[in-house]
Each structure stands twice: as structure tokens, then as C-alpha cells.
Design a protein around this motif. Structure first.
Motif, PDB file in Angstrom:
ATOM      1  N   SER A 124       0.491  -1.471   0.133  1.00  0.00           N
ATOM      2  CA  SER A 124       0.009  -0.187   0.259  1.00  0.00           C
ATOM      3  C   SER A 124       0.606   1.530  -0.140  1.00  0.00           C
ATOM      4  O   SER A 124       0.253   2.249   0.230  1.00  0.00           O
ATOM      5  N   GLY A 125       2.363   1.018  -0.492  1.00  0.00           N
ATOM      6  CA  GLY A 125       3.025   2.103  -0.962  1.00  0.00           C
ATOM      7  C   GLY A 125       2.622   3.147  -1.671  1.00  0.00           C
ATOM      8  O   GLY A 125       2.392   2.639  -3.007  1.00  0.00           O
ATOM      9  N   ALA A 126       2.443   4.317  -2.003  1.00  0.00           N
ATOM     10  CA  ALA A 126       1.327   5.314  -3.018  1.00  0.00           C
ATOM     11  C   ALA A 126       3.045   6.207  -3.219  1.00  0.00           C
ATOM     12  O   ALA A 126       3.486   7.009  -2.474  1.00  0.00           O
ATOM     13  N   VAL A 127       3.794   6.262  -4.712  1.00  0.00           N
ATOM     14  CA  VAL A 127       4.373   7.169  -5.464  1.00  0.00           C
ATOM     15  C   VAL A 127       3.300   7.968  -6.312  1.00  0.00           C
ATOM     16  O   VAL A 127       3.090   7.124  -7.326  1.00  0.00           O
ATOM     17  N   GLU A 128       3.035   8.806  -6.217  1.00  0.00           N
ATOM     18  CA  GLU A 128       2.238   9.424  -6.571  1.00  0.00           C
ATOM     19  C   GLU A 128       2.585  10.008  -8.208  1.00  0.00           C
ATOM     20  O   GLU A 128       3.867   9.572  -7.881  1.00  0.00           O
ATOM     21  N   HIS A 129       1.832  11.297  -8.565  1.00  0.00           N
ATOM     22  CA  HIS A 129       2.294  11.297  -9.788  1.00  0.00           C
ATOM     23  C   HIS A 129       3.265  12.308  -9.841  1.00  0.00           C
ATOM     24  O   HIS A 129       3.941  13.761  -8.765  1.00  0.00           O
ATOM     25  N   ASP A 130       4.884  12.431 -10.824  1.00  0.00           N
ATOM     26  CA  ASP A 130       5.353  13.402 -10.895  1.00  0.00           C
ATOM     27  C   ASP A 130       6.395  13.231  -9.707  1.00  0.00           C
ATOM     28  O   ASP A 130       6.704  14.224  -9.478  1.00  0.00           O
ATOM     29  N   CYS A 131       6.339  11.960  -9.565  1.00  0.00           N
ATOM     30  CA  CYS A 131       7.522  11.988  -8.602  1.00  0.00           C
ATOM     31  C   CYS A 131       8.845  10.717  -9.082  1.00  0.00           C
ATOM     32  O   CYS A 131       8.894  10.742 -10.288  1.00  0.00           O
ATOM     33  N   THR A 132      10.225  11.450  -7.908  1.00  0.00           N
ATOM     34  CA  THR A 132      11.174  10.460  -8.295  1.00  0.00           C
ATOM     35  C   THR A 132      11.443   9.674  -7.532  1.00  0.00           C
ATOM     36  O   THR A 132      11.975  10.193  -6.482  1.00  0.00           O
ATOM     37  N   VAL A 133      12.093   8.371  -7.703  1.00  0.00           N
ATOM     38  CA  VAL A 133      12.711   7.401  -6.399  1.00  0.00           C
ATOM     39  C   VAL A 133      13.842   7.130  -7.021  1.00  0.00           C
ATOM     40  O   VAL A 133      13.928   6.550  -8.367  1.00  0.00           O
ATOM     41  N   MET A 145       3.683   9.148  -1.181  1.00  0.00           N
ATOM     42  CA  MET A 145       4.544  10.373  -1.570  1.00  0.00           C
ATOM     43  C   MET A 145       3.709  11.185  -2.381  1.00  0.00           C
ATOM     44  O   MET A 145       3.443  10.381  -4.004  1.00  0.00           O
ATOM     45  N   THR A 146       3.249  12.266  -1.996  1.00  0.00           N
ATOM     46  CA  THR A 146       2.746  13.509  -3.107  1.00  0.00           C
ATOM     47  C   THR A 146       2.666  13.497  -4.138  1.00  0.00           C
ATOM     48  O   THR A 146       4.064  13.119  -4.689  1.00  0.00           O
ATOM     49  N   GLY A 147       2.347  14.726  -5.214  1.00  0.00           N
ATOM     50  CA  GLY A 147       2.691  14.658  -6.368  1.00  0.00           C
ATOM     51  C   GLY A 147       4.061  15.903  -5.827  1.00  0.00           C
ATOM     52  O   GLY A 147       4.210  16.529  -5.067  1.00  0.00           O
ATOM     53  N   ALA A 148       4.765  15.718  -7.488  1.00  0.00           N
ATOM     54  CA  ALA A 148       5.685  16.321  -7.575  1.00  0.00           C
ATOM     55  C   ALA A 148       6.956  16.010  -6.318  1.00  0.00           C
ATOM     56  O   ALA A 148       7.498  17.370  -6.193  1.00  0.00           O
ATOM     57  N   CYS A 149       6.700  14.359  -5.643  1.00  0.00           N
ATOM     58  CA  CYS A 149       8.005  14.719  -4.497  1.00  0.00           C
ATOM     59  C   CYS A 149       9.208  14.137  -5.022  1.00  0.00           C
ATOM     60  O   CYS A 149       8.947  13.143  -6.389  1.00  0.00           O
ATOM     61  N   SER A 150      10.120  14.002  -4.511  1.00  0.00           N
ATOM     62  CA  SER A 150      11.530  13.194  -5.050  1.00  0.00           C
ATOM     63  C   SER A 150      12.050  12.441  -3.645  1.00  0.00           C
ATOM     64  O   SER A 150      12.621  13.608  -2.913  1.00  0.00           O
ATOM     65  N   ILE A 151      12.947  11.963  -3.557  1.00  0.00           N
ATOM     66  CA  ILE A 151      13.777  11.043  -3.062  1.00  0.00           C
ATOM     67  C   ILE A 151      15.071  10.634  -3.725  1.00  0.00           C
ATOM     68  O   ILE A 151      14.890  10.134  -4.886  1.00  0.00           O
ATOM     69  N   GLY A 152      15.951  10.946  -2.971  1.00  0.00           N
ATOM     70  CA  GLY A 152      17.612  10.684  -3.282  1.00  0.00           C
ATOM     71  C   GLY A 152      17.696   8.516  -2.536  1.00  0.00           C
ATOM     72  O   GLY A 152      16.431   8.276  -2.655  1.00  0.00           O
TER      73      GLY A 152
END
Length: 204
Positions: A124-133, A145-152
Motif C-alpha cells: 500500500s505504498g504510494a508514489v503519486e504523480h510526477d515523483c522521483t525515487v 509520496m504525494t505529487g511531485a516529490c523526490s527522494i534520493g
């Protein structure tokens, strides 16, 4: 479909075995340096060098520790690493996903998001629109991760953590369970709480 050999014989390997079988893979064995001969009724090899014709197999790194997954990959960079994606996952056709990733039941990767290599998107993890993982990340159970988030690279988002739209987390940072990321977080650090606050630097 090639038979699968899994790096690891700890608890995470059991999850990967179950997921792989759901996805149609036949698990042919495991790789572990700890001297086991058998795991879940299958042979255990000390290293890839013990496997005859390794090109006949594909491989998966089943270690929950992000840094350990990175180390195993760097020691074995030329193997074939498929993604294992549970059939209940929702993956946008406009997303991009690298190799060696584990996408658990009911995980979501929405439109125009990208995921690197050897990541875990947990149940149930969510990577929403325009995210970068980045690569070697773990988006834990019900973290969002809501919209346009990023994690290194190497980031761990604890269970139930939430990132506000447009925020980022620097590489190799840990975000604690239930934390709320409302501003950009530094790399190589640990953050906890709601809102997320610095607990310590990794080198402290």
C-alpha cells in the motif's frame, strides 16, 4: 521465463519468494554467505561462482537493508535483475521503473513518476504523480509520496510516513514511521515526528 535465484535467506527472502511465485517465477535457489545448505526446500549457494551457467537464471536481491542491497549489486553488476510486481499493484503506463524492484500488494506508481533500481515499494505504498525515487530506496508500508516529490538514493520512508507535494528527501536519509515531511530534508540524516524534525546526522 528464466528460473529465479534470490540473494538472501533472511525474512525478506520469504516475502520475495512468495511474491515471485505469485508472479509466475520458479525459485531455483538462494545465495547466502552464512553456510546454509537449504532454505525453503531449495539449495543455497555461497556465491554466484558456485552456480553452473548463471546466465541461464535471473536474480533478485532480497535484503531489506538499502545499503546492503547496493553492496550486493555492486559485487554482482552484470546479472539479470527483473522487477517483481504484485498483480494488485497499480502502475501507470506513463511511469518509468528500473530493474530489480519489488512492488508489493496494492502499491501505486502514478503517472509520470520514475523509480530507480533495486527499490522496495511496500504494501500500500504510494508514489503519486510526477515523483522521483532514486535507487536502493524503501517506501515502506502505507507511506505516501504525494505529487511531485523526490527522494534520493538509499532513502527509507518509514511506515505511514507522508511527504507533502513538492518536497524532497536527500540521499541515504531515514524518515521515521508516521512522520510528516513538510519541507525538504537533508541527506545522510534521520528525521522523525510530525512535522519531521532532525534527530541526528548519520555520521554522528
Amino acid at each position: 521465463m528464466k528460473k529465479l535465484i534470490i540473494f538472501g535467506t533472511r525474512n525478506h527472502s520469504k516475502i520475495v519468494t512468495d511474491m515471485a511465485e505469485v508472479c509466475g517465477y520458479e525459485v531455483a535457489g538462494y545465495i547466502s554467505p552464512y553456510g546454509e545448505k537449504d532454505h525453503i526446500g531449495r539449495p543455497v549457494y555461497a556465491s554466484v561462482k558456485e552456480i553452473e551457467h548463471p546466465d541461464d537464471f535471473c536474480f533478485f536481491i532480497a535484503r531489506g537493508d538499502n545499503m546492503l542491497r547496493k553492496r550486493i549489486f555492486e559485487e554482482n553488476p552484470n546479472l539479470e535483475y527483473p522487477n517483481i510486481i504484485h498483480p494488485t499493484s497499480i502502475i501507470s503506463k506513463y511511469s518509468k521503473i528500473g530493474k530489480g524492484n519489488l512492488l508489493m500488494p496494492y502499491s501505486v506508481v502514478n503517472a509520470f513518476s520514475s523509480i530507480g533500481d533495486h527499490c522496495i515499494i511496500n504494501t500500500s505504498g504510494a508514489v503519486e504523480h510526477d515523483c522521483t525515487v532514486g535507487s536502493f530506496c524503501h517506501v515502506s508500508v502505507k507511506s505516501v509520496m504525494t505529487g511531485a516529490c523526490s527522494i534520493g538514493d538509499g532513502v527509507f520512508l518509514g511506515a505511514g510516513a507522508v511527504m507533502r507535494d513538492g518536497t524532497s528527501v536527500g540521499e541515504w536519509t531515514t524518515v521515521g514511521c508516521g512522520a510528516a515531511v513538510v519541507k525538504n530534508l537533508d541527506p545522510n540524516s534521520v528525521y522523525v515526528g510530525c512535522p519531521a524534525k532532525l534527530l541526528r546526522r548519520n555520521n554522528e
